[in-house]
Design a protein around this motif. Sequence first.
Motif, short mmCIF file in Angstrom:
data_model
loop_
_atom_site.label_atom_id
_atom_site.label_comp_id
_atom_site.label_asym_id
_atom_site.label_seq_id
_atom_site.Cartn_x
_atom_site.Cartn_y
_atom_site.Cartn_z
N GLN A 130 -5.83 37.31 -3.35
CA GLN A 130 -6.55 38.43 -2.75
C GLN A 130 -7.70 37.93 -1.87
N GLU A 151 -3.34 29.44 -11.56
CA GLU A 151 -4.13 29.47 -10.33
C GLU A 151 -3.68 28.39 -9.36
N GLY A 191 -0.11 36.83 -4.42
CA GLY A 191 -1.03 36.73 -5.55
C GLY A 191 -2.45 36.36 -5.20
N LEU A 233 6.30 33.03 -12.49
CA LEU A 233 5.28 33.30 -11.48
C LEU A 233 5.62 32.61 -10.17
N THR A 262 -0.76 29.64 -7.27
CA THR A 262 -1.15 30.50 -6.16
C THR A 262 -1.93 29.73 -5.10
N GLY A 299 6.66 34.31 -6.53
CA GLY A 299 5.90 33.95 -5.33
C GLY A 299 6.78 33.40 -4.22
#
Length: 211
Positions: A199, A54, A197, A9, A57, A13
């Motif tokens: 929004q 989380e 990632g 991930l 991100t 990113g």
Amino acid sequence: MPEPSLAALLRVGLNDLGGLNADPVLTQKLLDYLALLGRWNRTYNLTAVRDPAEMITRHLLDSLSVLPWVPGQRLLDAGTGAGLPGVPLALARPDLDVTLLDSSGKKVRFLSHVRRELGLQNAHPVQARLEDYDPSNGFDAIISRALAGLASFAGAVRHLAGTARLLAMKGRYPASELDELPDWVSVRAVEKLDVPGLQEDRHLVIMSVNP
């Protein structure tokens, strides 16, 4: 989420940010920082975000999204908290000398531990109130991710600003805060940040203090 998935991930990113390649050394250092943050967070409550995915991100990629707008060689992270955005920026730019300033002793102790564990020689934790901080050298930029309003941020760092760029990380476009800025602050730009990632809206307000 298993560690390999976290690494994947983060690599995706970093590549999506554009200016960063997913260098294995950088990727591992960022994950090591995240592991330390998660471990200390259980006792010291350093961040409300607890899910590791989380955190990648909202903490790592969000912090690194401002890299193209960080000038010079000396950065002050004002009210750094758990080291955001200062620690990720110091890891991504070894040439950048980052002062991690916070008034909380537990947070500065955590950051000193991070510095030792990661060998992060270009990051310097300092415990002090922002209004009282009086370093011998100036900064090329002063960044804030946690301080409330733009006017409050500018007022708190006015004595440190000199020719430094003030970089305020915000969520939605802060129209009302921009309108409330005093006349001794110039707004250089408001950049829309694209955080992989995430929004949600992110903006960077770039300011300077008029002489």
